[in-house]
Design an enzyme around this catalytic site. Structure first.
Site, short mmCIF file in Angstrom:
data_model
loop_
_atom_site.label_atom_id
_atom_site.label_comp_id
_atom_site.label_asym_id
_atom_site.label_seq_id
_atom_site.Cartn_x
_atom_site.Cartn_y
_atom_site.Cartn_z
N HIS A 36 0.85 -1.21 0.00
CA HIS A 36 0.00 0.00 0.00
C HIS A 36 0.88 1.25 0.00
CE1 HIS A 36 -2.98 -2.70 2.32
NE2 HIS A 36 -3.57 -2.46 1.17
N SER A 73 -2.83 -7.93 2.68
CA SER A 73 -3.01 -7.85 4.13
C SER A 73 -3.44 -9.21 4.66
CB SER A 73 -4.05 -6.79 4.50
OG SER A 73 -3.61 -5.54 4.08
N ARG A 81 -2.26 -5.75 -8.58
CA ARG A 81 -1.28 -6.83 -8.57
C ARG A 81 -1.54 -7.74 -9.75
NH1 ARG A 81 -2.96 -7.67 -2.50
NH2 ARG A 81 -4.77 -6.84 -3.58
N LYS A 91 -17.83 -6.41 7.21
CA LYS A 91 -16.61 -7.08 6.76
C LYS A 91 -15.84 -7.59 7.98
CE LYS A 91 -13.84 -6.33 2.75
NZ LYS A 91 -12.97 -5.49 1.96
P1 ADP Z 1 -9.76 -3.74 -0.62
O1 ADP Z 1 -10.63 -4.40 0.42
O2 ADP Z 1 -10.37 -2.52 -1.26
O3 ADP Z 1 -9.14 -4.65 -1.64
P2 ADP Z 1 -7.08 -3.50 0.40
O4 ADP Z 1 -6.62 -2.81 1.64
O5 ADP Z 1 -6.86 -4.96 0.30
O6 ADP Z 1 -8.59 -3.12 0.27
O7 ADP Z 1 -6.42 -2.80 -0.87
C1 ADP Z 1 -6.58 -1.44 -1.15
C2 ADP Z 1 -5.95 -1.13 -2.49
O8 ADP Z 1 -4.54 -1.36 -2.43
C3 ADP Z 1 -6.45 -2.00 -3.65
O9 ADP Z 1 -6.44 -1.22 -4.83
C4 ADP Z 1 -5.43 -3.10 -3.73
O10 ADP Z 1 -5.37 -3.68 -5.01
C5 ADP Z 1 -4.16 -2.31 -3.42
N1 ADP Z 1 -3.12 -3.18 -2.88
C6 ADP Z 1 -3.21 -4.07 -1.87
N2 ADP Z 1 -2.04 -4.70 -1.67
C7 ADP Z 1 -1.17 -4.20 -2.59
C8 ADP Z 1 0.20 -4.46 -2.93
N3 ADP Z 1 0.89 -5.41 -2.32
N4 ADP Z 1 0.75 -3.73 -3.92
C9 ADP Z 1 0.02 -2.80 -4.57
N5 ADP Z 1 -1.27 -2.52 -4.33
C10 ADP Z 1 -1.86 -3.20 -3.35
#
Ligand code: ADP
Length: 159
Positions: free
Chosen positions: A17, A128, A90, A41
């Site tokens: 992130h 995550s 990703r 959630k």
């Molecule tokens: P959501 O529940 O919206 O998927 P996340 O916290 O998992 O929330 O992800 C938020 C954003 O960050 C999404 O666009 C996701 O694709 C991106 N994201 C999550 N992990 C990574 C990573 N390792 N590298 C790049 N972007 C990421």
């Protein structure tokens, strides 16, 4: 001035992130990280804890703010003054879902543009949920998250 809104669960915020935050905040004048506050959630950290962890992680970025929000993302983004939504992609895992959401968001808010950043090669496999799974099993992934996030995860997950 272009303001961008980066929504997500951030449960917790990871270096994946933060790589997106670094790149987006160098392009847009202001970046707001929006932490979903969705009671349905099943998340490990409360919205307040996720905001706190994210705030601490971006303390050095003067043009980045963190807020929690609920309801429709594009509506909140618009109210916050954003013209752009930011997401990270990703390889393979994100595209279809992001494409579907992008089209729905465009229908709801044609004035808001989506900008997707390709995930850094180092963090392509990082999510995550995987992070939580590995920490729960006693693994060490300290190079995948800030130190305070690692401490918070250990506190929550390990006896
Ligand atoms: P959501 O529940 O919206 O998927 P996340 O916290 O998992 O929330 O992800 C938020 C954003 O960050 C999404 O666009 C996701 O694709 C991106 N994201 C999550 N992990 C990574 C990573 N390792 N590298 C790049 N972007 C990421």
């Amino acid at each position: 001035m272009t303001t961008a809104f980066y929504p997500g669960s951030f449960d917790p915020i990871t270096n994946g992130h933060l790589d997106i935050v670094k790149r987006a905040s160098s392009i847009f004048e202001k970046l707001i990280i929006g932490v979903y506050d969705i009671p349905q959630k099943s998340l490990l950290f409360s919205a307040a804890e996720r905001v706190e962890l994210a705030r601490k992680a971006v303390v050095d970025y003067k043009n980045v703010q963190v807020t929690s929000y609920s309801g429709i993302t594009v509506e909140f983004a618009r109210k916050a003054g954003a013209q752009v939504l930011v997401r990270g992609l990703r390889a393979s895992s994100d595209f279809e879902r992001e494409f579907e959401m992008a089209l729905m968001n465009k229908k709801l808010a044609p004035d808001i543009e989506l900008v997707c950043f390709m995930a850094n090669l180092r963090y392509q496999f990082l999510s995550s949920s995987l992070l939580k799974e590995i920490i729960n099993l006693g693994g060490n992934l300290d190079d995948m998250m800030p130190a305070h996030v690692s401490a918070a995860l250990n506190n929550k997950l390990l006896p």
